[in-house]
Scaffold this active site. Structure first.
Site, PDB file in Angstrom:
ATOM      1  N   ASP A 176      15.870  29.660 -20.118  1.00 18.01           N
ATOM      2  CA  ASP A 176      15.327  28.486 -20.798  1.00 18.01           C
ATOM      3  C   ASP A 176      16.450  27.532 -21.200  1.00 18.01           C
ATOM      4  O   ASP A 176      16.363  26.853 -22.216  1.00 18.01           O
ATOM      5  CB  ASP A 176      14.529  28.922 -22.030  1.00 18.01           C
ATOM      6  CG  ASP A 176      13.587  27.843 -22.541  1.00 18.01           C
ATOM      7  OD1 ASP A 176      13.266  26.925 -21.759  1.00 18.01           O
ATOM      8  OD2 ASP A 176      13.179  27.898 -23.715  1.00 18.01           O
ATOM      9  N   CYS A 186      -7.242  33.895 -13.184  1.00 15.31           N
ATOM     10  CA  CYS A 186      -8.071  33.719 -14.371  1.00 15.31           C
ATOM     11  C   CYS A 186      -9.561  33.762 -14.042  1.00 15.31           C
ATOM     12  O   CYS A 186     -10.377  34.026 -14.925  1.00 15.31           O
ATOM     13  CB  CYS A 186      -7.754  32.384 -15.035  1.00 15.31           C
ATOM     14  SG  CYS A 186      -6.079  32.254 -15.692  1.00 15.31           S
ATOM     15  N   CYS A 209     -12.775  32.610 -16.387  1.00 19.23           N
ATOM     16  CA  CYS A 209     -12.445  32.732 -17.815  1.00 19.23           C
ATOM     17  C   CYS A 209     -11.806  31.443 -18.337  1.00 19.23           C
ATOM     18  O   CYS A 209     -10.897  30.880 -17.718  1.00 19.23           O
ATOM     19  CB  CYS A 209     -11.491  33.903 -18.032  1.00 19.23           C
ATOM     20  SG  CYS A 209     -11.007  34.127 -19.768  1.00 19.23           S
ATOM     21  N   CYS A 235      -8.778  30.760 -23.250  1.00 22.55           N
ATOM     22  CA  CYS A 235      -7.607  30.067 -23.805  1.00 22.55           C
ATOM     23  C   CYS A 235      -7.900  28.594 -24.049  1.00 22.55           C
ATOM     24  O   CYS A 235      -7.441  28.008 -25.042  1.00 22.55           O
ATOM     25  CB  CYS A 235      -6.405  30.233 -22.884  1.00 22.55           C
ATOM     26  SG  CYS A 235      -6.636  29.592 -21.206  1.00 22.55           S
ATOM     27  N   CYS A 295      -8.140  27.264 -28.152  1.00 23.58           N
ATOM     28  CA  CYS A 295      -7.087  26.432 -28.759  1.00 23.58           C
ATOM     29  C   CYS A 295      -7.694  25.592 -29.870  1.00 23.58           C
ATOM     30  O   CYS A 295      -8.558  24.750 -29.614  1.00 23.58           O
ATOM     31  CB  CYS A 295      -6.441  25.543 -27.710  1.00 23.58           C
ATOM     32  SG  CYS A 295      -5.173  24.441 -28.396  1.00 23.58           S
ATOM     33  N   CYS A 335      -0.163  20.618 -29.219  1.00 24.92           N
ATOM     34  CA  CYS A 335       0.113  22.059 -29.235  1.00 24.92           C
ATOM     35  C   CYS A 335       0.826  22.433 -30.534  1.00 24.92           C
ATOM     36  O   CYS A 335       1.812  21.808 -30.924  1.00 24.92           O
ATOM     37  CB  CYS A 335       0.976  22.429 -28.029  1.00 24.92           C
ATOM     38  SG  CYS A 335       1.517  24.148 -28.017  1.00 24.92           S
ATOM     39  N   CYS A 367       2.977  29.493 -31.963  1.00 26.16           N
ATOM     40  CA  CYS A 367       1.551  29.823 -31.965  1.00 26.16           C
ATOM     41  C   CYS A 367       1.294  30.800 -30.820  1.00 26.16           C
ATOM     42  O   CYS A 367       1.840  30.645 -29.729  1.00 26.16           O
ATOM     43  CB  CYS A 367       0.699  28.567 -31.786  1.00 26.16           C
ATOM     44  SG  CYS A 367      -1.080  28.884 -31.717  1.00 26.16           S
ATOM     45  N   CYS A 410      -3.465  31.110 -27.697  1.00 24.99           N
ATOM     46  CA  CYS A 410      -3.935  31.119 -26.302  1.00 24.99           C
ATOM     47  C   CYS A 410      -3.526  32.395 -25.581  1.00 24.99           C
ATOM     48  O   CYS A 410      -4.089  32.729 -24.539  1.00 24.99           O
ATOM     49  CB  CYS A 410      -3.457  29.878 -25.550  1.00 24.99           C
ATOM     50  SG  CYS A 410      -1.685  29.828 -25.199  1.00 24.99           S
ATOM     51  N   CYS A 434      -6.401  35.900 -24.460  1.00 28.18           N
ATOM     52  CA  CYS A 434      -6.357  36.150 -23.019  1.00 28.18           C
ATOM     53  C   CYS A 434      -6.642  37.622 -22.724  1.00 28.18           C
ATOM     54  O   CYS A 434      -5.954  38.505 -23.254  1.00 28.18           O
ATOM     55  CB  CYS A 434      -4.989  35.763 -22.469  1.00 28.18           C
ATOM     56  SG  CYS A 434      -4.771  36.132 -20.705  1.00 28.18           S
TER      57      CYS A 434
END
Length: 369
Positions: free
Chosen positions: A134, A204, A207, A210, A214, A230, A257, A260, A264
């Protein structure tokens, strides 16, 4: 300079010795122009908010060779972190994302990947081996998916069957190729302990938990997030004072946070029966929450560094974390503690915190009318 090749067996053995159980390899050219186009459109829509760094030369993020021309291979690694169960919020506390319970992952992962390179290349250190976590303009999730670590879910997280999405990503940019017979690139995932080897086939499906889960409506569409809405962005990346909506939007979250991810289905196992070993640096066992009033006793940046140096909380800094804490105290109805916080900030000079105090006082006054 002689070509650099690493056999699958050697890489796998060395990676396991360094605690790297989930990894894969992909060519530096693996991502298509579509990835670049999606990032560019996302930036044009303004969804990056104040994260200008995400939108500088977006084409670079899909091709590391534009910065490191010698890059032939991107090695992607998934490093799980602890997932303690969610508990009822204690009075005067704020929720934090689980990844923040450990040490600063940037440094920890880069050091581990650097040690892996030293053990693999030994006397061949003239070859490119650049660990990143990152900390490089790279579409990490795209390369991770290409390497077979998992798939990108509707919540934009990289998801792996059995492992879920509670993991960090780290990469190595290298001019070395990984050899397995006639296949120069492969996904090095096999036994049951490390999860389902068909992880990249997960999807996914229908589904949308998420998206609907939120609380701030940050998902514009599947796979598209408006970062400005967000909670993680607001509590970590945003540097300015909050609007009233933003302050309310934080809810109970003082840093990051996990909502989401919590909703899942792929994370159900991780959240109910922690079964994957994690590095000691990321094995935080305390409930994912933070006492708030002690934060206001940190009167300057030096005191804040002494308390949080080497942790993810350094990212928003003292001003950002205290701003967030004021909002959470107000949102959770901790009025007595909020008044104490006001008193501790009486002589505060930072304009963002002064604005946060002013906004919180107004909201509190209206609330108590």
């Amino acid at each position: 300079m002689a070509a650099c090749e690493i056999s699958e067996t050697v890489l796998e053995r060395a990676a396991f010795e360094h605690g790297l159980l989930f990894f894969g390899a992909t060519p530096a050219s693996a991502l298509s122009e579509n990835e670049f186009d999606r990032l560019r459109e996302w930036c044009r829509a303004g969804y990056a908010g104040s994260m200008e760094y995400m939108c500088r030369t977006p084409q670079v993020r899909s091709d590391p060779r534009k910065i490191e021309p010698r890059t032939a291979t991107v090695l992607s690694f998934a490093i799980p972190y602890a997932t303690p169960k969610k508990e009822a919020l204690r009075e005067g506390h704020g929720r934090v994302a689980r990844y923040a319970l450990g040490r600063d992952y940037h440094r920890v992962i880069r050091k581990r990947l650097d040690r892996l390179g030293r053990s693999l290349l030994q006397s061949k250190r003239e070859h490119l081996w650049r660990p990143v976590a990152d900390s490089f303009p790279l579409l990490e999730r795209g390369f991770g998916a290409s390497a077979g670590l998992g798939f990108v879910g509707k919540n934009t997280m990289l998801i792996r069957q059995r492992l879920g999405s509670f993991f960090f990503l780290g990469e190595v940019l290298t001019e070395c190729t990984v050899q397995r017979g006639a296949l120069p690139y492969l996904t090095l995932l096999s036994d049951k302990e490390r999860g389902d080897p068909r992880a990249d086939r997960g999807r996914c499906g229908s589904c949308t938990r998420c998206l609907s889960g939120c609380p701030t409506g940050a998902f514009v569409a599947p796979h598209v997030m408006d970062a400005r809405k967000c909670i993680s962005y607001l509590t970590i990346e945003k540097k300015e004072a909050f609007t009233e909506w933003e302050s309310r939007a934080l809810g109970e979250w003082v840093f990051g946070c996990d909502i989401c991810q919590e909703v899942c289905p792929f994370n159900h196992r991780r959240l109910t029966e922690e079964s994957f070993s994690v590095w000691e640096e990321f094995s935080g066992r305390t409930p994912p929450m933070l006492p708030l009033l002690p934060l206001f006793l940190l009167r300057d940046d030096e005191a804040f560094r002494h308390r949080f140096q080497g942790t993810p909380f350094m990212r928003p800094g003292r001003v950002g974390l205290l701003r967030n804490a004021l909002s959470v105290l107000l949102n959770t109805g901790a009025e007595l503690l909020l008044r104490e916080a006001f008193d501790l900030l009486t002589d505060e000079r930072d304009p963002v915190l002064r604005a946060a105090v002013s906004g919180a006082r107004k909201r509190s006054a209206l609330k108590n009318q």
